[in-house]
Design a protein around this motif. Structure first.
Motif, PDB file in Angstrom:
ATOM      1  N   LEU A   1     -41.334   9.747  -0.434  1.00  0.00           N
ATOM      2  CA  LEU A   1     -40.876  10.603   0.496  1.00  0.00           C
ATOM      3  C   LEU A   1     -39.833  11.339   0.190  1.00  0.00           C
ATOM      4  O   LEU A   1     -39.853  12.525   0.249  1.00  0.00           O
ATOM      5  CB  LEU A   1     -40.727   9.536   1.883  1.00  0.00           C
ATOM      6  N   VAL A   2     -38.735  10.613  -0.446  1.00  0.00           N
ATOM      7  CA  VAL A   2     -37.705  11.096  -0.674  1.00  0.00           C
ATOM      8  C   VAL A   2     -37.317  12.423  -1.812  1.00  0.00           C
ATOM      9  O   VAL A   2     -36.627  13.165  -1.734  1.00  0.00           O
ATOM     10  CB  VAL A   2     -36.535   9.982  -1.251  1.00  0.00           C
TER      11      VAL A   2
ATOM     12  N   PHE B   1     -28.394  19.876   1.648  1.00  0.00           N
ATOM     13  CA  PHE B   1     -29.214  18.921   2.527  1.00  0.00           C
ATOM     14  C   PHE B   1     -30.059  19.531   3.466  1.00  0.00           C
ATOM     15  O   PHE B   1     -31.220  19.344   3.641  1.00  0.00           O
ATOM     16  CB  PHE B   1     -28.321  17.943   2.972  1.00  0.00           C
TER      17      PHE B   1
ATOM     18  N   THR C   1     -23.479   9.724   3.475  1.00  0.00           N
ATOM     19  CA  THR C   1     -23.914   8.586   2.685  1.00  0.00           C
ATOM     20  C   THR C   1     -25.541   8.421   2.860  1.00  0.00           C
ATOM     21  O   THR C   1     -26.470   7.906   1.861  1.00  0.00           O
ATOM     22  CB  THR C   1     -23.315   7.415   2.928  1.00  0.00           C
TER      23      THR C   1
ATOM     24  N   ARG D   1     -30.882  17.806  -5.925  1.00  0.00           N
ATOM     25  CA  ARG D   1     -31.597  18.730  -5.454  1.00  0.00           C
ATOM     26  C   ARG D   1     -31.996  19.887  -6.581  1.00  0.00           C
ATOM     27  O   ARG D   1     -31.001  19.950  -7.527  1.00  0.00           O
ATOM     28  CB  ARG D   1     -30.906  19.399  -4.299  1.00  0.00           C
TER      29      ARG D   1
ATOM     30  N   HIS E   1     -34.773  14.850   5.206  1.00  0.00           N
ATOM     31  CA  HIS E   1     -35.068  13.494   4.459  1.00  0.00           C
ATOM     32  C   HIS E   1     -34.044  12.510   4.677  1.00  0.00           C
ATOM     33  O   HIS E   1     -33.963  11.520   3.967  1.00  0.00           O
ATOM     34  CB  HIS E   1     -34.993  14.182   2.863  1.00  0.00           C
TER      35      HIS E   1
ATOM     36  N   THR F   1     -29.207  -0.313  -1.949  1.00  0.00           N
ATOM     37  CA  THR F   1     -28.392   0.391  -1.209  1.00  0.00           C
ATOM     38  C   THR F   1     -27.759  -0.291  -0.274  1.00  0.00           C
ATOM     39  O   THR F   1     -26.474  -0.173   0.081  1.00  0.00           O
ATOM     40  CB  THR F   1     -29.110   1.410  -0.542  1.00  0.00           C
TER      41      THR F   1
ATOM     42  N   ARG G   1     -43.914  11.581   6.682  1.00  0.00           N
ATOM     43  CA  ARG G   1     -42.700  11.015   7.216  1.00  0.00           C
ATOM     44  C   ARG G   1     -43.046  10.774   8.654  1.00  0.00           C
ATOM     45  O   ARG G   1     -42.648   9.371   9.186  1.00  0.00           O
ATOM     46  CB  ARG G   1     -41.549  11.891   7.158  1.00  0.00           C
TER      47      ARG G   1
ATOM     48  N   GLY H   1     -27.706  10.860   3.528  1.00  0.00           N
ATOM     49  CA  GLY H   1     -28.093  12.268   3.454  1.00  0.00           C
ATOM     50  C   GLY H   1     -27.992  12.962   4.711  1.00  0.00           C
ATOM     51  O   GLY H   1     -27.384  12.437   5.548  1.00  0.00           O
ATOM     52  N   TYR H   2     -28.759  14.103   4.903  1.00  0.00           N
ATOM     53  CA  TYR H   2     -28.831  14.678   6.251  1.00  0.00           C
ATOM     54  C   TYR H   2     -30.146  15.665   6.271  1.00  0.00           C
ATOM     55  O   TYR H   2     -30.697  16.125   5.162  1.00  0.00           O
ATOM     56  CB  TYR H   2     -27.472  15.753   5.981  1.00  0.00           C
TER      57      TYR H   2
ATOM     58  N   SER I   1     -22.577   3.463  -0.601  1.00  0.00           N
ATOM     59  CA  SER I   1     -23.273   2.992  -1.732  1.00  0.00           C
ATOM     60  C   SER I   1     -24.036   4.083  -2.424  1.00  0.00           C
ATOM     61  O   SER I   1     -24.780   3.898  -3.612  1.00  0.00           O
ATOM     62  CB  SER I   1     -24.214   1.750  -1.354  1.00  0.00           C
TER      63      SER I   1
ATOM     64  N   HIS J   1     -44.415  16.533   2.788  1.00  0.00           N
ATOM     65  CA  HIS J   1     -43.543  15.409   3.313  1.00  0.00           C
ATOM     66  C   HIS J   1     -43.592  15.332   4.858  1.00  0.00           C
ATOM     67  O   HIS J   1     -43.495  14.029   5.004  1.00  0.00           O
ATOM     68  CB  HIS J   1     -42.042  15.960   2.738  1.00  0.00           C
TER      69      HIS J   1
ATOM     70  N   ALA K   1     -35.120   1.500  -2.396  1.00  0.00           N
ATOM     71  CA  ALA K   1     -34.418   1.969  -1.426  1.00  0.00           C
ATOM     72  C   ALA K   1     -33.562   0.983  -0.405  1.00  0.00           C
ATOM     73  O   ALA K   1     -32.670   1.216   0.064  1.00  0.00           O
ATOM     74  CB  ALA K   1     -35.496   2.994  -0.731  1.00  0.00           C
TER      75      ALA K   1
ATOM     76  N   GLY L   1     -34.218   4.536   6.977  1.00  0.00           N
ATOM     77  CA  GLY L   1     -33.792   2.961   7.241  1.00  0.00           C
ATOM     78  C   GLY L   1     -32.273   2.753   7.515  1.00  0.00           C
ATOM     79  O   GLY L   1     -31.844   1.585   7.499  1.00  0.00           O
TER      80      GLY L   1
ATOM     81  N   CYS M   1     -31.948   9.391   5.471  1.00  0.00           N
ATOM     82  CA  CYS M   1     -32.576   8.061   5.325  1.00  0.00           C
ATOM     83  C   CYS M   1     -33.252   7.372   6.573  1.00  0.00           C
ATOM     84  O   CYS M   1     -32.711   7.510   7.779  1.00  0.00           O
ATOM     85  CB  CYS M   1     -31.452   7.297   5.142  1.00  0.00           C
TER      86      CYS M   1
HETATM   87  C1  HEM Z   1     -33.671   8.282   1.949  1.00  0.00           C
HETATM   88  C2  HEM Z   1     -29.468   6.338   1.368  1.00  0.00           C
HETATM   89  C3  HEM Z   1     -31.043   1.929   3.339  1.00  0.00           C
HETATM   90  C4  HEM Z   1     -35.666   3.854   3.044  1.00  0.00           C
HETATM   91  C5  HEM Z   1     -32.601   7.932   1.636  1.00  0.00           C
HETATM   92  C6  HEM Z   1     -31.623   9.063   1.145  1.00  0.00           C
HETATM   93  C7  HEM Z   1     -30.174   8.514   1.048  1.00  0.00           C
HETATM   94  C8  HEM Z   1     -30.327   7.150   1.265  1.00  0.00           C
HETATM   95  C9  HEM Z   1     -28.907   9.032   0.600  1.00  0.00           C
HETATM   96  C10 HEM Z   1     -31.792  10.442   0.893  1.00  0.00           C
HETATM   97  C11 HEM Z   1     -31.549  11.509   2.155  1.00  0.00           C
HETATM   98  C12 HEM Z   1     -31.858  12.930   1.871  1.00  0.00           C
HETATM   99  O1  HEM Z   1     -32.232  13.405   0.922  1.00  0.00           O
HETATM  100  O2  HEM Z   1     -31.069  13.723   2.648  1.00  0.00           O
HETATM  101  C13 HEM Z   1     -29.575   4.917   1.686  1.00  0.00           C
HETATM  102  C14 HEM Z   1     -28.581   3.939   2.080  1.00  0.00           C
HETATM  103  C15 HEM Z   1     -28.775   2.898   2.675  1.00  0.00           C
HETATM  104  C16 HEM Z   1     -30.278   2.965   2.827  1.00  0.00           C
HETATM  105  C17 HEM Z   1     -26.707   4.431   1.571  1.00  0.00           C
HETATM  106  C18 HEM Z   1     -28.024   1.566   2.895  1.00  0.00           C
HETATM  107  C19 HEM Z   1     -26.511   1.617   3.251  1.00  0.00           C
HETATM  108  C20 HEM Z   1     -32.341   2.091   3.542  1.00  0.00           C
HETATM  109  C21 HEM Z   1     -33.334   0.947   3.858  1.00  0.00           C
HETATM  110  C22 HEM Z   1     -34.476   1.633   3.774  1.00  0.00           C
HETATM  111  C23 HEM Z   1     -34.535   2.982   3.319  1.00  0.00           C
HETATM  112  C24 HEM Z   1     -32.726  -0.337   4.363  1.00  0.00           C
HETATM  113  C25 HEM Z   1     -35.880   0.864   4.181  1.00  0.00           C
HETATM  114  C26 HEM Z   1     -36.105   0.062   4.946  1.00  0.00           C
HETATM  115  C27 HEM Z   1     -35.304   5.230   2.991  1.00  0.00           C
HETATM  116  C28 HEM Z   1     -36.546   6.137   2.900  1.00  0.00           C
HETATM  117  C29 HEM Z   1     -36.167   7.326   2.489  1.00  0.00           C
HETATM  118  C30 HEM Z   1     -34.661   7.253   2.355  1.00  0.00           C
HETATM  119  C31 HEM Z   1     -37.904   5.739   3.231  1.00  0.00           C
HETATM  120  C32 HEM Z   1     -36.813   8.782   2.347  1.00  0.00           C
HETATM  121  C33 HEM Z   1     -36.553   9.593   3.539  1.00  0.00           C
HETATM  122  C34 HEM Z   1     -37.404  11.094   3.365  1.00  0.00           C
HETATM  123  O3  HEM Z   1     -37.547  11.468   2.378  1.00  0.00           O
HETATM  124  O4  HEM Z   1     -38.061  11.507   4.537  1.00  0.00           O
HETATM  125  N1  HEM Z   1     -31.595   6.738   1.781  1.00  0.00           N
HETATM  126  N2  HEM Z   1     -30.571   4.237   2.407  1.00  0.00           N
HETATM  127  N3  HEM Z   1     -33.073   3.166   3.159  1.00  0.00           N
HETATM  128  N4  HEM Z   1     -34.405   5.702   2.613  1.00  0.00           N
HETATM  129 FE1  HEM Z   1     -32.301   5.141   2.627  1.00  0.00          FE
END
Ligand code: HEM
Length: 427
Positions: free
Chosen positions: A98-99, A61, A358, A307, A364, A259, A110, A360-361, A301, A106, A255, A368, A366
């Motif tokens: 984004l992800v 990560f 969970t 990657r 990127h 999740t 972001r 990520g780290y 979740s 990116h 997303a 949210g 999360c």
């Molecule tokens: C990215 C998990 C809720 C928006 C991610 C990633 C994971 C993740 C694993 C990728 C991280 C990485 O590559 O390092 C989760 C989990 C959630 C959750 C487990 C709930 C328990 C949300 C919510 C939102 C959201 C509520 C929006 C309101 C995003 C966005 C990214 C992201 C925009 C992309 C960030 C980036 O690539 O810069 N999330 N997510 N997520 N999540 Fe979540």
């Protein structure tokens, strides 16, 4: 057997199948052998290198140049020609969001889109989330038995996601269907005969997302992340492109919705299976924030993420050739005894629960995460207050949608004696 780059595949690696069996029951437990014996292995079944220890998953990560996120949303099972044709019929063009976006595109994006996620902005959503949860609980509080997923945990995060994105509340039922299809389309292994139906739903979801976006474009003055993105686009059109906005409209719903719904369902299952822990948070709600973190660690979740190695490298003492695809199993990392003492134990007072992966780290991670945490805390605050005597319906079998990454029980049946509801006593 010599497979891929001539690397020997052990018997356990050869039989690894994330679409069924032990992985679906409990991904972390199913990979204990790997954490102990073979922490990085090649899986011929999926054509991915599987990474299972905490330190290795975190290292992957941490370096998003060497380990590109570009394949994060790629279909894990190749699609049939018929399904591809169906998607084409809907002009399906989901691309980078984004992800799964590489640098240098990116980070500027972001940063440009971060404001709506700041704690100061999230505070405005809290009353909406609490009101929604209370309304849903009102509907079933006197019934004595309910499936928490169907009656609350699925719809509330969807509605919160729509509010957050600035989407009107209509079309909820269609969206629910579409977003399930999206998960199967991306992380699952649909049977050939299912693929076309899945593609139909995904195509419709894509078109719906486009229609809503066009509506917003006419008046982008509203609240929410998408109108905000449309306003930023006017200032920085090369950073926030049309293709990005359309893709994000669809990916953003998934997303934010699934999740959080799955994480909440996992949390209720886990807390109620450990009934004395449930009792503790009922008696002392100040334990809830760390309980949420521990639930995300123990039964998150997002079970695994992906990657792509952009150069020859090593993970642990295994050579990874350029172009290798990696399945980094966060659920396994989160139970690694090397980082979390007695990792399988569920302990809501654990000091390093929030080290979990969970969300990520790194760059990127999360965006949210704090919205998701807020929703989960409010679910627990409301239910522990209003239905502390709740228990799982005994002997129920928990089922999960077979896929590598998104994980939560389809149903969580609970029961209680409505005559003993505290609000009757206090009224
Ligand atoms: C990215 C998990 C809720 C928006 C991610 C990633 C994971 C993740 C694993 C990728 C991280 C990485 O590559 O390092 C989760 C989990 C959630 C959750 C487990 C709930 C328990 C949300 C919510 C939102 C959201 C509520 C929006 C309101 C995003 C966005 C990214 C992201 C925009 C992309 C960030 C980036 O690539 O810069 N999330 N997510 N997520 N999540 Fe979540």
């Amino acid at each position: 057997a010599a497979l891929n780059s001539g690397c020997p595949v052990s018997g356990k690696a050869a039989s690894f199948n994330p679409f069924g069996g032990d992985y679906q029951v409990d991904p972390a437990a199913s990979l204990r052998w790997s954490r102990d014996e073979e922490p990085v292995f090649f899986s011929p079944e999926i054509g991915y290198w599987v990474v299972t220890r905490y330190s290795d998953v975190k290292a992957v990560f941490r370096d998003n140049i060497l380990f590109s996120p570009s394949i994060a949303l790629e279909k894990i099972t190749p699609v049939s020609e018929e399904a591809t044709a169906t998607l084409a019929k809907y002009d399906y063009a989901m691309s980078r969001t984004l992800v799964n976006e590489d640098e240098p595109a990116h980070m500027p994006r972001r940063r440009a889109l971060m404001d709506p996620f700041t704690p100061a902005e999230l505070v405005h959503h809290e009353p909406m989330v609490r009101r929604l949860v209370r309304e849903y609980v009102d509907r079933f509080v006197n019934s004595g038995k309910v499936d928490l997923v169907d009656e609350m945990l699925w719809e509330v995060p969807l509605t919160v996601a729509l509010h957050f994105l600035g989407v009107p509340e209509e079309d909820m039922d269609d969206l629910r269907k579409y977003s399930i299809a999206h998960t199967v389309n991306t992380w699952g292994r649909p049977a050939p005969e299912e693929q076309v139906a899945v593609a139909e739903a995904v195509g419709k979801f894509w078109q719906y997302a486009g229609t809503v976006l066009e509506k917003m474009r006419k008046d982008p003055s509203g609240h929410g992340w998408m109108p905000y993105g449309l306003r930023v686009q006017k200032e920085q059109p090369e950073v926030v492109t049309d293709s990005y906005l359309h893709s994000m409209m669809m990916a953003g719903i998934v997303a934010a919705h699934e999740t959080t719904a799955n994480a909440s369902a996992n949390a209720f299952r886990l807390l109620l299976e450990n009934r004395s822990v449930w009792q503790e948070i009922c008696e002392d709600p100040s334990l809830i924030p760390n309980a949420v973190e521990e639930c995300l660690r123990h039964s998150g979740s997002v079970a695994a993420w992906r990657r792509l190695a952009t150069a020859d490298t090593r993970i642990g003492d295994i050579d990874i050739p350029k172009g290798s695809k990696l399945l980094i199993v966060t659920s396994s990392a989160n139970r690694d005894d090397r980082h979390f003492e007695s990792g399988d134990e569920f302990d809501i007072r654990r000091e390093n629960s929030s080290d979990h992966l969970t969300f990520g780290y790194g760059s990127h991670q999360c965006m949210g995460k704090n919205l998701a945490r807020m929703e989960m805390q409010i679910f627990l605050e409301e239910i522990t207050t209003r239905l502390p005597h709740l228990e799982l319906v005994p002997n129920q079998e928990f089922t999960y949608l077979p896929n590598t990454s998104f994980r939560g029980p389809d149903h969580v049946w609970v029961q209680w004696n409505p005559d003993a509801n505290p609000e009757l006593r206090d009224a």
